[in-house]
Motif scaffolding. Sequence first.
Motif, short mmCIF file in Angstrom:
data_model
loop_
_atom_site.label_atom_id
_atom_site.label_comp_id
_atom_site.label_asym_id
_atom_site.label_seq_id
_atom_site.Cartn_x
_atom_site.Cartn_y
_atom_site.Cartn_z
N ASP A 295 1.09 8.18 -1.25
CA ASP A 295 -0.26 8.02 -1.04
C ASP A 295 -0.61 6.73 -2.24
OD1 ASP A 295 0.29 9.65 -3.06
OD2 ASP A 295 -1.08 11.08 -2.23
N PHE A 296 -0.09 7.02 -3.52
CA PHE A 296 -0.85 6.31 -4.32
C PHE A 296 0.53 5.86 -5.42
CE2 PHE A 296 -4.03 9.39 -3.40
CZ PHE A 296 -4.78 8.70 -2.70
N ILE A 327 -6.51 4.43 -9.52
CA ILE A 327 -5.65 4.97 -8.18
C ILE A 327 -5.64 3.64 -7.28
CG2 ILE A 327 -6.14 6.47 -6.45
CD1 ILE A 327 -5.81 7.93 -9.07
N VAL A 328 -4.25 3.53 -7.16
CA VAL A 328 -3.97 2.38 -6.08
C VAL A 328 -2.98 2.68 -5.20
CG1 VAL A 328 -3.26 0.02 -6.35
CG2 VAL A 328 -4.36 0.75 -8.46
N THR A 329 -3.11 2.38 -3.92
CA THR A 329 -2.09 2.46 -2.95
C THR A 329 -0.92 1.64 -3.10
OG1 THR A 329 -3.09 0.95 -1.46
CG2 THR A 329 -3.66 3.45 -1.32
N PRO A 330 0.32 2.00 -2.65
CA PRO A 330 1.48 1.13 -2.87
C PRO A 330 1.43 0.03 -1.71
CG PRO A 330 2.23 3.54 -3.02
CD PRO A 330 0.69 3.42 -2.52
N VAL A 331 0.87 0.00 -0.68
CA VAL A 331 0.78 -0.94 0.17
C VAL A 331 -0.74 -1.16 0.63
CG1 VAL A 331 3.20 -0.28 1.25
CG2 VAL A 331 1.10 0.75 2.18
N LEU A 362 -9.21 -0.49 -2.78
CA LEU A 362 -9.13 0.98 -2.01
C LEU A 362 -10.63 1.21 -1.64
CD1 LEU A 362 -7.01 3.97 -3.40
CD2 LEU A 362 -9.62 4.18 -2.99
N LYS A 363 -11.50 0.85 -2.57
CA LYS A 363 -12.88 1.26 -2.28
C LYS A 363 -13.42 0.67 -1.11
CE LYS A 363 -14.46 0.56 -6.34
NZ LYS A 363 -15.29 0.79 -7.88
N ASP A 364 -12.99 -0.61 -0.97
CA ASP A 364 -13.23 -1.61 0.44
C ASP A 364 -12.76 -0.90 1.70
OD1 ASP A 364 -14.71 -3.25 -0.98
OD2 ASP A 364 -13.14 -4.67 -1.38
N ALA A 365 -11.46 -0.55 1.40
CA ALA A 365 -10.87 0.28 2.72
C ALA A 365 -11.81 1.73 3.06
CB ALA A 365 -9.49 0.39 2.54
#
Length: 791
Positions: A295-296, A327-331, A362-365
């Motif tokens: 997830d992150f 908090i960042v997603t790998p993809v 991430l916030k935009d998504a």
Amino acid sequence: MPHERRSSHAAGSADAGTEDSPGKMSLGPCRSVEEASVNTNIESVAMEEDADDGARSSDADKAANPDEAADAACPRRHREVTLGLTSEEERLFRLLSDAAAAYESGRVRVDRESQRESVSARGGFTKKESNLDEPSWLKPPPETDRIEIRVAGGWVRDKLLGQHSADVDVALDCMMGVQFARIVQGYMALLQEEEEEKEELEKGDADGDETMELDESKPAKRAKGGDRKKKQPKIGVIGANPSQSKHLETATMTVHGIDIDFVNLRAEEVYEHDSRIPTSETRMGTPLEDALRRDFTINSLFYNVRSRRVEDWTGRGLDDLLATRKIVTPVDPHVTFHDDPLRVLRAIRFSVRLDFDLDDRLKDAARSDRVHHSLHVKVSRERIGKEVEGMLSGRRARPGRALDVIADLHLAGSVFAFPGTFPGDHDYAGGPVRGEMLGETYECAARTECVERRRAAKAHRARGWEEGQRLLAALPELEGGHSEEREGMEARASSTAASSSSSSSSLLSSALDPRLLYLCVFILPFRDLTFPDKKGREVSVTSQMIKESLKFPVRDVQSVTKILSHVDEMVEVLSEVREGLERRRKEESGGCAERGASIGSPAPPSRLRMGLLLRSLKDHWVTCLVTAAAWEVRSRRRLREADAKEGSMVSEAVFHEAMAEAAEVSEVPVDLPSRALYRAVVRDLGLDGCWREKPHLNGRELLKELGLPRGPAVGTYLEEQTRWTLQNPRGTWDECLAHLRECRRRESEAEENRRAEDEPEEARCVMANGAGRPMREAGEGHFSKKLRAEP
């Protein structure tokens, strides 16, 4: 020297979610163990009772070493990290490494029959799978030259943050989790056999029995060892169940007091468009594939047990965890959240608990309509409720911040879903939602075809969630004021004489429930909205949110409903208290605005009124009080803002500045009315716990003493007794009985007077209808009632 990492991205899907910054090394994924590995200093630490201690010490170190903190802010400087292991963890990891080495060398062999009785299915399998003669979990492990053992996910994250973690997940690169668990089990059995042989030889030497042959003693030793095998840790196998976030078959066992989950590394799954469950069986993956499908990035780190090094395969997990604290997603987060929308709620939970920022992408998504729709149609309401529960309670929980982020990302309508507001509500059979919200009428049918009405209702709901955010913003001061007031009363009670110590224990029996408080305050703007269910019964929207949208327990539904149904009454009392404080403030000289410094307490409210309110709310009255205080504060501000806007056309900045100045000059402190009312109820009126007081006379005694008929009359007199007791807290049994007898006498006289007034009219009607024929048949209503009912 620490290993250098490459500066180019991996090919294919590894490019997703990574960016190159000019003048900086890229944060791309790694192609090899050498690139992913980071020099790791292993330190011995004691078992921490409170995980917050580790977090605080880490923050203190940063504050004490500003140069190191500045270095940490620069990406890719983490060439060395420190990991603290307890003695139990050191012992466990040494055992896992030795077991792998023993299997590689051939010392340990595992076949279908090895330790079979100690391996069992514990859920996730069909009945057919569980009853097979040769179930899948008894398949022997493959032959391999080297087994890489990696601890994955949350354990590595928490350890690097200086926090204790009991969540040990072991990932294998060349076999299933249950296969390695059986290797560990076999190795532990081998150690026991060797220990028994050693003990037997030492015993023989001590007894001087030099003629004992080792071969003759082996059968007895093995039999004895066979008895000991029953003490080996058992393996439980849990089948893959993606609907419960179990995407892999998992083996569980307890070793040296530590619970361990064994799984295999897995590759990225393929999802259906309307489900978060993978469409096909998950295949075994590489460390990079496993890291990228997580997830992150902060949860994609590994600790390689055999090399004793942390591995960062995404190339940025350590930087996001220790430097940028993000908090960042790998993809690509759009892909991550659409595949498994529950991750957007996990992002909020991790962000709040760890005090990390959310990545902008991430916030935009998270704000996209596609993700909102996916969250509603792909994720079960039980899973959503579990994530929300994790935000509301537990260690390091900050419910106000979590709910504020949910609203800020426009997710409130998906989490606290209105009945019938989403296309996925195919089973909705109720009627339209109606009621008052923020002074305006709300009405929206579940499937109205009017686009404009749907848009207007959606905008109205959005204003409701914005108001919920403003209410949350008022809570810290109110909650802090209540805590200060309660602590002050406890301190005064503890300093009194021993004779009053017993009363101090009952003085503060009811406590504030932060979990329910923040939940109630956030959905407070919607409390007056209702809708008819499929049986035509009116149902509160707020109770529907708790019961169906979050699937919380019935006790939570009842508690929230009770609190919100009495908020308005509590607000009225608080408004009266505030008005009394403001009058007293004007009367007193100086007009000091300090918190309660020179403002005397107003007259306490009616004991009967507050007593009846507390008897309805019971232990939730304090939570209702603070909830109502938030609404009362916001209501006054909304009215003042509306008046100010109508009377002037100044700019928004000037308007808010003027409002702030007016608040400082004219208002009593925000938390003072709720503190004054709490103090009055507990100290002056002594009503806290009044609902636990037994009545002077129970129902059977009322029947005997008052000569009442069985039926509703008993409840009427019990209620009258309660009202009398609240007004006469020192009243005796005899005084209460005398009051009830007087009530009974007055009621009897009133009944006789009514009967006397009705008799002449009834007699005339009987004569007009014919002599001797009764006017009422069996089961017919009283004649006087019929007369009163006629126009």
